[in-house]
Motif scaffolding. Sequence first.
Motif, short mmCIF file in Angstrom:
data_model
loop_
_atom_site.label_atom_id
_atom_site.label_comp_id
_atom_site.label_asym_id
_atom_site.label_seq_id
_atom_site.Cartn_x
_atom_site.Cartn_y
_atom_site.Cartn_z
N PHE A 115 3.19 -29.89 -37.76
CA PHE A 115 2.35 -28.76 -37.36
C PHE A 115 0.93 -29.27 -37.15
O PHE A 115 0.38 -29.96 -38.02
CB PHE A 115 2.37 -27.68 -38.43
CG PHE A 115 3.63 -26.87 -38.46
CD1 PHE A 115 3.86 -25.90 -37.50
CD2 PHE A 115 4.58 -27.10 -39.43
CE1 PHE A 115 5.02 -25.15 -37.51
CE2 PHE A 115 5.76 -26.35 -39.46
CZ PHE A 115 5.98 -25.38 -38.48
N TYR A 121 3.87 -26.24 -33.83
CA TYR A 121 4.78 -27.35 -34.09
C TYR A 121 4.74 -28.34 -32.93
O TYR A 121 4.87 -27.96 -31.77
CB TYR A 121 6.21 -26.85 -34.29
CG TYR A 121 7.23 -27.97 -34.41
CD1 TYR A 121 7.26 -28.79 -35.53
CD2 TYR A 121 8.12 -28.23 -33.37
CE1 TYR A 121 8.18 -29.83 -35.63
CE2 TYR A 121 9.04 -29.25 -33.46
CZ TYR A 121 9.06 -30.05 -34.59
OH TYR A 121 9.95 -31.09 -34.68
N ASP A 165 9.90 -26.81 -38.85
CA ASP A 165 9.88 -25.39 -38.50
C ASP A 165 11.20 -24.67 -38.75
O ASP A 165 11.22 -23.48 -39.04
CB ASP A 165 9.45 -25.21 -37.04
CG ASP A 165 10.39 -25.93 -36.07
OD1 ASP A 165 11.02 -26.93 -36.49
OD2 ASP A 165 10.48 -25.51 -34.90
#
Length: 292
Positions: A115, A121, A165
């Motif tokens: 990130f 991301y 993520d």
Amino acid sequence: AELADVLQRLVQQTNPTVDEARVREIVAEILPTMVLPRPVEVVHFDKSTVNVGRQHPLFDDILDAVSIREPVMLVGPVGSGKTHTGGAIAEALKLPFFPQSVTSQTTESKLLGYFDANGNYVPSLFRLAFEHGGIYLLDEVDKGNANVLAVLNSAASNGYVAFPDKVIQAHADFSFLASGNTWGLGRNSTFVGSLQLDGSTIDRFTQIEFGYDEALESDLCAQYKKPEWVQFVQKVRKVVDTLAIRHCVSPRASIKGCKYLALCNWSWEKVEARVLWKGLDKACVDKIKAAL
């Protein structure tokens, strides 16, 4: 439905008051978040239609393994064509090719993505191949940190990876290749920068010994019309191996030497010193020449 039946039996063994409808509601809630095993998907192709030019003799074996989605590790000396072969496999299967080299300093985020400062991301090459399909080549795998590389173990055997993520299941067209100069057991007298890989990582790969293809080496040099140089390099290579001298004599020495002799008119002596011996001490050079 089968999962719901199993859960219903398990739940009712401990809590008979829970009815079937409630069990199925629970299953409907948790199923989308689960990663379930994916059946092996075989790529069916006619090898007679694969035209990627002259390739290493082991090309078909590697293509076989990739077609059934088995992770493969090519183990061989420098300049043997491991990376080139990975690209040719991708070309044959008409898939994107994602080569990525690693070192002892390669981080987990380099492999899995991260990130950024804005909370977005940023995907890695591995993520792109894993999620959207392609041939991913982890080059110089035996130079990587064993603990960091272990984050890819689930990709090699379970078909899913927990990225920063979310958890993602492998694309049907994802294949995992690795290449290295050693078997992952640690450094040796020639490859002093190689590291020991974790046994759990090694176990996940089919390891194929990938040596020099001297016929291909000669073919690649034929355009320069210096066969005597190629033959000389190949003889030196055999002597170096026999005498166990710590010195790499790869096909690059043949190709570069032919180019300098043919295109730059360098003398044989210059090419030997700059392309073949590369600072090897005189005693070793004399020893090699005496054994030719």
